[in-house]
Scaffold this active site. Sequence first.
Site, mmCIF file in Angstrom:
data_model
loop_
_atom_site.group_PDB
_atom_site.id
_atom_site.type_symbol
_atom_site.label_atom_id
_atom_site.label_comp_id
_atom_site.label_asym_id
_atom_site.label_seq_id
_atom_site.Cartn_x
_atom_site.Cartn_y
_atom_site.Cartn_z
ATOM 1 N N LYS B 208 0.857 -1.175 0.000
ATOM 2 C CA LYS B 208 0.000 0.000 0.000
ATOM 3 C C LYS B 208 0.898 1.232 0.000
ATOM 4 O O LYS B 208 1.676 1.437 0.920
ATOM 5 C CB LYS B 208 -0.933 0.053 1.210
ATOM 6 C CG LYS B 208 -1.915 1.247 1.067
ATOM 7 C CD LYS B 208 -2.553 1.670 2.363
ATOM 8 C CE LYS B 208 -1.803 2.761 3.107
ATOM 9 N NZ LYS B 208 -1.656 4.027 2.345
ATOM 10 N N GLY B 261 6.465 4.549 8.842
ATOM 11 C CA GLY B 261 5.580 5.689 9.015
ATOM 12 C C GLY B 261 5.684 6.211 10.432
ATOM 13 O O GLY B 261 6.741 6.088 11.067
ATOM 14 N N SER B 262 4.599 6.759 10.942
ATOM 15 C CA SER B 262 4.670 7.380 12.265
ATOM 16 C C SER B 262 4.618 6.333 13.370
ATOM 17 O O SER B 262 4.044 5.249 13.201
ATOM 18 C CB SER B 262 3.499 8.344 12.442
ATOM 19 O OG SER B 262 2.311 7.590 12.552
ATOM 20 N N THR B 263 5.202 6.688 14.508
ATOM 21 C CA THR B 263 5.158 5.806 15.673
ATOM 22 C C THR B 263 3.716 5.555 16.099
ATOM 23 O O THR B 263 3.336 4.437 16.466
ATOM 24 C CB THR B 263 5.972 6.427 16.828
ATOM 25 O OG1 THR B 263 7.355 6.445 16.451
ATOM 26 C CG2 THR B 263 5.829 5.617 18.109
ATOM 27 N N GLU B 264 2.907 6.564 15.987
ATOM 28 C CA GLU B 264 1.496 6.449 16.360
ATOM 29 C C GLU B 264 0.810 5.313 15.592
ATOM 30 O O GLU B 264 0.131 4.466 16.163
ATOM 31 C CB GLU B 264 0.830 7.789 16.048
ATOM 32 C CG GLU B 264 -0.639 7.841 16.341
ATOM 33 C CD GLU B 264 -1.284 9.081 15.724
ATOM 34 O OE1 GLU B 264 -2.350 9.481 16.216
ATOM 35 O OE2 GLU B 264 -0.741 9.645 14.744
ATOM 36 N N GLY B 266 2.413 2.975 13.966
ATOM 37 C CA GLY B 266 3.156 1.754 14.268
ATOM 38 C C GLY B 266 2.530 0.978 15.416
ATOM 39 O O GLY B 266 2.406 -0.251 15.363
ATOM 40 N N GLU B 284 9.445 0.734 10.928
ATOM 41 C CA GLU B 284 10.425 1.808 10.840
ATOM 42 C C GLU B 284 9.648 3.075 11.140
ATOM 43 O O GLU B 284 8.835 3.518 10.315
ATOM 44 C CB GLU B 284 11.008 1.891 9.430
ATOM 45 C CG GLU B 284 11.837 0.702 9.009
ATOM 46 C CD GLU B 284 13.279 0.798 9.489
ATOM 47 O OE1 GLU B 284 13.988 -0.198 9.377
ATOM 48 O OE2 GLU B 284 13.678 1.867 9.992
ATOM 49 N N CYS B 318 12.687 10.600 8.790
ATOM 50 C CA CYS B 318 12.538 9.934 10.085
ATOM 51 C C CYS B 318 13.794 10.125 10.923
ATOM 52 O O CYS B 318 13.738 10.166 12.152
ATOM 53 C CB CYS B 318 12.256 8.451 9.869
ATOM 54 S SG CYS B 318 13.337 7.690 8.654
ATOM 55 N N GLU B 415 8.333 14.807 17.335
ATOM 56 C CA GLU B 415 8.828 14.842 15.963
ATOM 57 C C GLU B 415 8.018 15.844 15.150
ATOM 58 O O GLU B 415 6.809 15.712 15.015
ATOM 59 C CB GLU B 415 8.699 13.449 15.340
ATOM 60 C CG GLU B 415 9.363 13.321 13.974
ATOM 61 C CD GLU B 415 9.221 11.922 13.404
ATOM 62 O OE1 GLU B 415 8.149 11.317 13.573
ATOM 63 O OE2 GLU B 415 10.189 11.427 12.778
#
Lengths: 494, 516
Positions: B208, B261-264, B266, B284, B318, B415
């Site tokens: 995606k 992508g974002s930690t959120e 993730g 990542e 990142c 970030e």
Amino acid sequence: HLTHTLTHTYLPPLSIFINNEWQDSVSGKVFSVYNPATGEQICEVQEADKADVDKAVQAARLAFSLGSVWRRMDASERGRLLAKLADLVERDSIYLATIESLNSGKPFLPTLFVDLQATIKTLRYFAGYADKIHGASIPMDGEYLTFTRHEPIGVCGQIIPWNFPLMMTAWKLGPALSCGNTVLLKPAEETPLTCLYIAALVKEAGFPPGVVNILPGFGPTAGAAIASHMDIDKVAFTGSTEVGKLIQEAAGKSNLKRVTLELGGKNPNIIFADADMDLAVEQAHQGVFFNAGQCCTAGSRIYVEEPIYDEFVRRSVERAKRRIVGSPFDPTTEQGPQISREHQTRVLEFIQTGISEGAKLECGGKALGLKGFFIEPTVFSSVRDDMIIAKEEIFGPVQQIMKFKTIEEVIERANNSDYGLVAAVFTNNINKAMTVSTAMQAGTVWINCFNALSTQCPFGGYKMSGNGRELGESCLREYTEEKTITMKMVNKNS
Amino acid sequence: MKNFIFIFILPALALSAVCCLSARGTCAVVAIRVSCHLFINNEWHDAISGKTFPTVNPATGEVICQVAEADVADVDKAVKAARDAFRFGSPWRRMDASDRGLLLSRLADAIERDAAYLAELETLDNGKPYAVAFSVDVPMVIKCLRYYAGWADKWEGKTIPIDGDYFCYTRHEPVGVCGQIIPWNFPLLMQAWKLGPALATGNTVVMKVAEQTPLTALYVASLIKEVGFPDGVVNIVPGMGPTAGAAIAKHMDVDKVAFTGSTEVGHLIQQASGSSNLKRVTLELGGKSPNIILSDASLEDAVEQSHFALFFNQGQCCCAGSRTYVQADVYDEFVERSVERARRRVVGNPFDLKTEQGPQVDQEQFNKILGYISVGKREGAKLMCGGGVAADRGYFIQPTVFGDVQDNMTIAREEIFGPVMQILKFKTLEEVITRANDTKYGLAAAVFTKDIDKANYLSNGLRAGTVWINCYDVFGAQAPFGGYKASGNGRELGEYGLESYTEVKTVTIKVPQKNS
């Protein structure tokens, strides 16, 4: 007619390749190169001797100096150059197969579909390794940071034989260049032509000058000069065990250069009663007769389990009688000539000792035709282990078939040799396969197949079949020097 | 739905548009030759729902074209195709490993052939300067694919001296159907980082792509087909995270998900794996990477590298060096030089070769970054330059520098993902290691110093997946990259990058009599 046309139109430069330049020999000497299918001369090539080797070593040493283009080059870029070389070989594969066939007598179609493909794949395989040669960072005792660098060894001398000129060139250049070495390569005096064409492609691909140097010439002169040179860091030799011993002595007498050797074989091929008979007969046939018997891997001692022995011999003879010997450029030809008059004579002499020592000559046995160096596919049965034809490497189209009773016996007989290059076992029984493959003192063991070689698989000999491995990841360590760097640290932590 | 603003519209499978950008008098024209559909089984499909979404040129805010929007049903289709391509006995499973490598090599060659076009398309869709897309992003893509092409037939199992009368070896098998969800900051490069190891090891893929930047990945899909990958090996589904992305993360027939992508998000991916089929997860994620400048550093070099470390790719990295710790002795001069450098940063039309900084990728990022700048000012950081909008259309933000930043400020902890630099002061090495590590993130770090002992001490002590010494943002396909802590798990690139795409099978065979 073909020889004449090619000689005058399409041959590569016929001289010595040093520093990306074509040079005449210092002595002015040339030597003749022949078409073994006819015995006629193809052309003359400049003959390298010690003085030329010295020149080439200087060029290779300079190309290897710290700060040189080659030393400063990204590893991935070395890989790119090898990949480009592979692409160029692919581009010119029909031409290369033609010259290879003409010069070595190998049938053209197998040369195109087997030798050329293997050459291209080998170069591509090692192209891929160049930036994957990893050292290590090491948890050493004490307040230190330690890691290893896998550096190139330096200037590598490479001496290759005449039975697979192109493939042997790729097997040598691939790992050496991937690891960042510089190279002097001496092709066999019988078959320098395709190697010289590769030199032209090396230049076209963009390798810096001095990285690859090609010196056509003879063993006792150019080859010996390489083996005993005080400024060559490593020598890799593929050829006879007899000469392999000389190379090792020369290294010991000179500068202790690293030595790897790929030598002869007298390879056992063990056929159990439960084997697939059709498969076993055909594989055993190809195993010994491929390349007119001129393979270090030739399955030249075929041990057949007693219950199927007679049937196996009968079928093998019938297959050998069907083997088509002829002009390499005839698409139906299975077997071309032997490489030279000298080798043809040697093989015929072996056949005579077989007869005189009491082996049963089932078919063949004689030279074939008036021109060139052809020999009839020859089969001996009732061969005893102590006969010369059972012990010594014939390197010709001569098949020896022996009988055995038990697995323990055949293991012992198979290992009873100074050689140890390959072995094969044909059986449907998983236990026999595991037992025999573990027991064989051989660098490669084939199960229900023969001559199944591929660039990913390490290949080399036990005992007097050589030392070191070519192909696969294993061979990279033969072309690297490992340097440990230990740095004092303040306050080491895991 | 077609885009009527622009001139050429082609029917059937290809949607083509001509785009004209003008800013500062420069006009760039890019023809869209990519098929804006779902790529499944080497074919182009509309979304089952018929839905499409617009992709926007961030330099102008204008829509480039509509792209088919994948949802749950389309993901199902793609997973089926990938599962079928992975079945025992399929062409892909039966292929020599070296031939998988050759296909990857050919893909790299095709991308190299179309490099100029791909760089244009990337710039159009993402906003990064064309000079960078062409000289950095695309070459790195090619190198990554060539690197993994080389690994395909070299990823070896072992034979193992097990106790007992057994012969034991391991096979390195592909994991299976791999879901891969990639971000918008390096669209082409992230696609290569994902496809390289996955295909080298023999997996099949459902990818995606980010809704902000689907175009270059779809063009690469056409090259995947062109060079001869079997049907269903690579499937690309443009769509939204909460729909298509979530469908992949919780799919019962996807064996592994790799997310960048974002930690959120993730966190959500990992939870989805746990609540579905325990698919393997690699992540990542974000970072707030410390860049530590010691007083003995070469100051001019450190200033330039630190500027690059933060501002590269419009700050949308990142691993951006977004906490610049400067030793007290050189702090004032460092800040002064950094501000001067930031003021000189050329912001403009990405197709202008002089441009260093293009727009942020979309309105949402644009708003978020301006929000962080406000918070920074409010919490008492010293705004040294920039701080505002840089153009009257598109999503351009001025290169912004904050001095006197304290560790507990929002702009020092969260970030930002934009062109906003934070400079903080420190005294001792022990102090700065503690402060640098005091974060939930752990993606990268850097040290600028000439002293060998200090360099070793800091690189040992920093809890980060990559530590750069006297350099920043140095990447190579050969070198593993990934995060400690909430910056993710697993490594991409290098030999290590193969591990998460491999299932190790141990085969143990009874033998009559083992010998060493």
